[in-house]
Design a protein around this motif. Structure first.
Motif, PDB file in Angstrom:
ATOM      1  N   ARG A  68       4.794 -12.783  18.331  1.00  0.00           N
ATOM      2  CA  ARG A  68       4.283 -12.023  17.188  1.00  0.00           C
ATOM      3  C   ARG A  68       3.702 -12.924  16.099  1.00  0.00           C
ATOM      4  NH1 ARG A  68       8.661  -7.032  16.446  1.00  0.00           N
ATOM      5  NH2 ARG A  68       8.955  -6.639  18.679  1.00  0.00           N
ATOM      6  N   ARG A  69       3.215 -14.060  16.487  1.00  0.00           N
ATOM      7  CA  ARG A  69       2.561 -14.988  15.564  1.00  0.00           C
ATOM      8  C   ARG A  69       1.056 -14.771  15.706  1.00  0.00           C
ATOM      9  NH1 ARG A  69       5.543 -20.387  17.518  1.00  0.00           N
ATOM     10  NH2 ARG A  69       4.003 -21.406  16.154  1.00  0.00           N
ATOM     11  N   TYR A  70       0.615 -13.641  15.161  1.00  0.00           N
ATOM     12  CA  TYR A  70      -0.712 -13.142  15.477  1.00  0.00           C
ATOM     13  C   TYR A  70      -1.845 -13.986  14.886  1.00  0.00           C
ATOM     14  CZ  TYR A  70       1.992  -9.134  17.039  1.00  0.00           C
ATOM     15  OH  TYR A  70       2.909  -8.319  17.687  1.00  0.00           O
ATOM     16  N   ASP A  71      -1.693 -14.485  13.676  1.00  0.00           N
ATOM     17  CA  ASP A  71      -2.751 -15.301  13.093  1.00  0.00           C
ATOM     18  C   ASP A  71      -2.955 -16.583  13.888  1.00  0.00           C
ATOM     19  OD1 ASP A  71      -3.295 -13.479  11.060  1.00  0.00           O
ATOM     20  OD2 ASP A  71      -1.847 -14.383   9.686  1.00  0.00           O
ATOM     21  N   GLU A  72      -1.862 -17.214  14.296  1.00  0.00           N
ATOM     22  CA  GLU A  72      -1.963 -18.421  15.111  1.00  0.00           C
ATOM     23  C   GLU A  72      -2.557 -18.094  16.486  1.00  0.00           C
ATOM     24  OE1 GLU A  72       1.688 -21.107  14.710  1.00  0.00           O
ATOM     25  OE2 GLU A  72       2.342 -19.234  13.745  1.00  0.00           O
ATOM     26  N   ALA A  73      -2.189 -16.940  17.010  1.00  0.00           N
ATOM     27  CA  ALA A  73      -2.732 -16.526  18.310  1.00  0.00           C
ATOM     28  C   ALA A  73      -4.241 -16.348  18.233  1.00  0.00           C
ATOM     29  CB  ALA A  73      -2.068 -15.229  18.761  1.00  0.00           C
ATOM     30  N   LEU A  74      -4.709 -15.741  17.152  1.00  0.00           N
ATOM     31  CA  LEU A  74      -6.149 -15.539  16.995  1.00  0.00           C
ATOM     32  C   LEU A  74      -6.883 -16.878  16.906  1.00  0.00           C
ATOM     33  CD1 LEU A  74      -6.187 -12.523  14.532  1.00  0.00           C
ATOM     34  CD2 LEU A  74      -7.050 -12.531  16.884  1.00  0.00           C
ATOM     35  N   ALA A  75      -6.281 -17.850  16.234  1.00  0.00           N
ATOM     36  CA  ALA A  75      -6.904 -19.174  16.141  1.00  0.00           C
ATOM     37  C   ALA A  75      -7.017 -19.807  17.528  1.00  0.00           C
ATOM     38  CB  ALA A  75      -6.107 -20.073  15.203  1.00  0.00           C
ATOM     39  N   SER A  76      -5.971 -19.666  18.346  1.00  0.00           N
ATOM     40  CA  SER A  76      -6.008 -20.210  19.710  1.00  0.00           C
ATOM     41  C   SER A  76      -7.010 -19.464  20.578  1.00  0.00           C
ATOM     42  CB  SER A  76      -4.618 -20.156  20.342  1.00  0.00           C
ATOM     43  OG  SER A  76      -3.745 -21.083  19.735  1.00  0.00           O
ATOM     44  N   LEU A  77      -7.081 -18.148  20.411  1.00  0.00           N
ATOM     45  CA  LEU A  77      -8.061 -17.369  21.171  1.00  0.00           C
ATOM     46  C   LEU A  77      -9.483 -17.753  20.782  1.00  0.00           C
ATOM     47  CD1 LEU A  77      -6.317 -13.886  21.119  1.00  0.00           C
ATOM     48  CD2 LEU A  77      -6.807 -15.243  23.165  1.00  0.00           C
ATOM     49  N   ASP A  78      -9.696 -18.060  19.501  1.00  0.00           N
ATOM     50  CA  ASP A  78     -11.018 -18.513  19.064  1.00  0.00           C
ATOM     51  C   ASP A  78     -11.399 -19.810  19.770  1.00  0.00           C
ATOM     52  OD1 ASP A  78     -11.405 -16.363  17.393  1.00  0.00           O
ATOM     53  OD2 ASP A  78     -10.813 -17.416  15.564  1.00  0.00           O
ATOM     54  N   LYS A  79     -10.433 -20.716  19.920  1.00  0.00           N
ATOM     55  CA  LYS A  79     -10.708 -21.979  20.610  1.00  0.00           C
ATOM     56  C   LYS A  79     -11.041 -21.729  22.075  1.00  0.00           C
ATOM     57  CE  LYS A  79      -8.075 -25.158  17.685  1.00  0.00           C
ATOM     58  NZ  LYS A  79      -9.281 -25.920  17.302  1.00  0.00           N
ATOM     59  N   ALA A  80     -10.302 -20.820  22.688  1.00  0.00           N
ATOM     60  CA  ALA A  80     -10.598 -20.479  24.079  1.00  0.00           C
ATOM     61  C   ALA A  80     -11.984 -19.860  24.198  1.00  0.00           C
ATOM     62  CB  ALA A  80      -9.538 -19.523  24.615  1.00  0.00           C
ATOM     63  N   ALA A  81     -12.340 -19.006  23.240  1.00  0.00           N
ATOM     64  CA  ALA A  81     -13.653 -18.356  23.269  1.00  0.00           C
ATOM     65  C   ALA A  81     -14.776 -19.364  23.067  1.00  0.00           C
ATOM     66  CB  ALA A  81     -13.719 -17.268  22.202  1.00  0.00           C
TER      67      ALA A  81
END
Length: 319
Positions: free
Chosen positions: A212-225
């Motif tokens: 549930r660390r959603y902001d950090e998850a979004l940052a990692s997803l941005d890197k993957a994208a």
């Protein structure tokens, strides 16, 4: 009981380009669709080009400094997924490589509209405007300076923001030795990190979502994208994360992008149905369920989960 998400490596066969359209099942993909299986009011046909493959081609061409080829591949991505900011940034950098500064400006303008807080997009726009002798380049330089001030010296992005600002200001200076290379505005991991870097970011993102660390998850997803481009598995989890943060409108944009690329993507179909149920659109959720029942008719956990949401009239965890 809270559902635990799982991820499968996206770049599992060295690079996504080598894999072609065989998408991973991280978000529950059913593979690239070539025909019917649309999602309600979404288009029934997948795009002519696989945008993730074209994105990888553009990155490879950028690395080889073959900017015209990079621009051509990037345009295929923006045609297929016109609301993807990474694709527009890549096109902007490729156009800069051919000294097509008007084309670069248009691409970066699109990127800044789609992702208003992205420093790379503003820096790219600033460079394009500076090379066009447009005084609006100063506006972009000031925007970057304001981010530096808000960030502070200890901010993780401080060095990158300063580098961006220096690049724009150098381009604004008539005595400058020359404009920065187009690749200067791309993350080095895009050119040198490859699939391994993107996979690591993607798997980390799913773990962060489960915590549930959603902001950090979004940052990692941005890197993957940034590495893989508009891949439906990544887009699906971006939509899922924004939904968990309560931003349903933004979540929908990611689900729709995923389904535009791969109309038979199981994960995106399920989560879009859950979003509709959460909004009270039970009829819309039932359409997604009917589609899921066709895509995975036997023992489909995704369909059963969506059916629970429909029966509960929304999120079953809240009832």
């Amino acid at each position: 009981m809270r559902r635990v998400l799982k991820a499968t490596l996206i770049g599992g066969c060295v690079t996504i380009l080598a894999c072609g359209a065989a998408f991973a099942s991280g978000g529950g993909s059913g593979g690239m669709a070539g025909g019917s299986g649309g999602a309600g009011d979404l288009q029934n046909l997948a795009p002519r080009y696989d945008p993730a493959t074209e994105y990888a081609k553009a990155i490879a061409a950028m690395k080889a400094q073959q900017y015209r080829d990079a621009a051509r591949a990037a345009e295929h991505v923006t045609d297929a997924v016109p609301k993807n900011p990474d694709a527009w940034q890549l096109l902007g950098a490729a156009k800069a490589g051919t000294n097509d500064w008007k084309g670069s400006r248009r691409a970066y303008e699109k990127a800044t509209k789609l992702s208003p807080e992205d420093a790379r997009a503003h820096a790219g726009l600033g460079l394009a405007l500076a090379n066009l002798k447009d005084p609006k380049a100063q506006t972009e330089a000031e925007w970057l300076k304001s981010k530096i001030q808000a960030c502070g010296d200890s901010c993780p992005d401080a060095a990158r923001l300063k580098a961006f600002t220096e690049q724009v200001e150098s381009a604004m200076n008539p005595a400058a030795a020359g404009a920065p290379k187009p690749s200067a505005l791309l993350d080095r991991s895009l050119l040198f990190g490859g699939a391994k870097t993107g996979d690591a970011a993607y798997v980390q993102a799913v773990s962060l979502i489960n915590e549930r660390r959603y902001d950090e998850a979004l940052a990692s997803l941005d890197k993957a994208a940034e590495t893989f481009g508009p891949h439906p598995d990544i887009l699906t989890y971006q939509g899922y994360t924004w939904r968990k943060k309560g931003d349903y409108a933004r979540a929908e944009t990611y689900y729709r992008q995923a389904l535009a690329i791969d109309p038979k993507h199981i994960g995106a179909t399920e989560y879009y149905g859950e979003l509709k149920a959460a909004r009270g659109d039970i009829a819309g959720a039932r359409l997604m369920l009917a589609k899921l029942d066709k895509l995975c008719a036997y023992g489909c956990a995704d369909a059963e989960e969506l059916r629970r949401w429909i029966d509960a009239g929304g999120d079953p965890q809240k009832n």
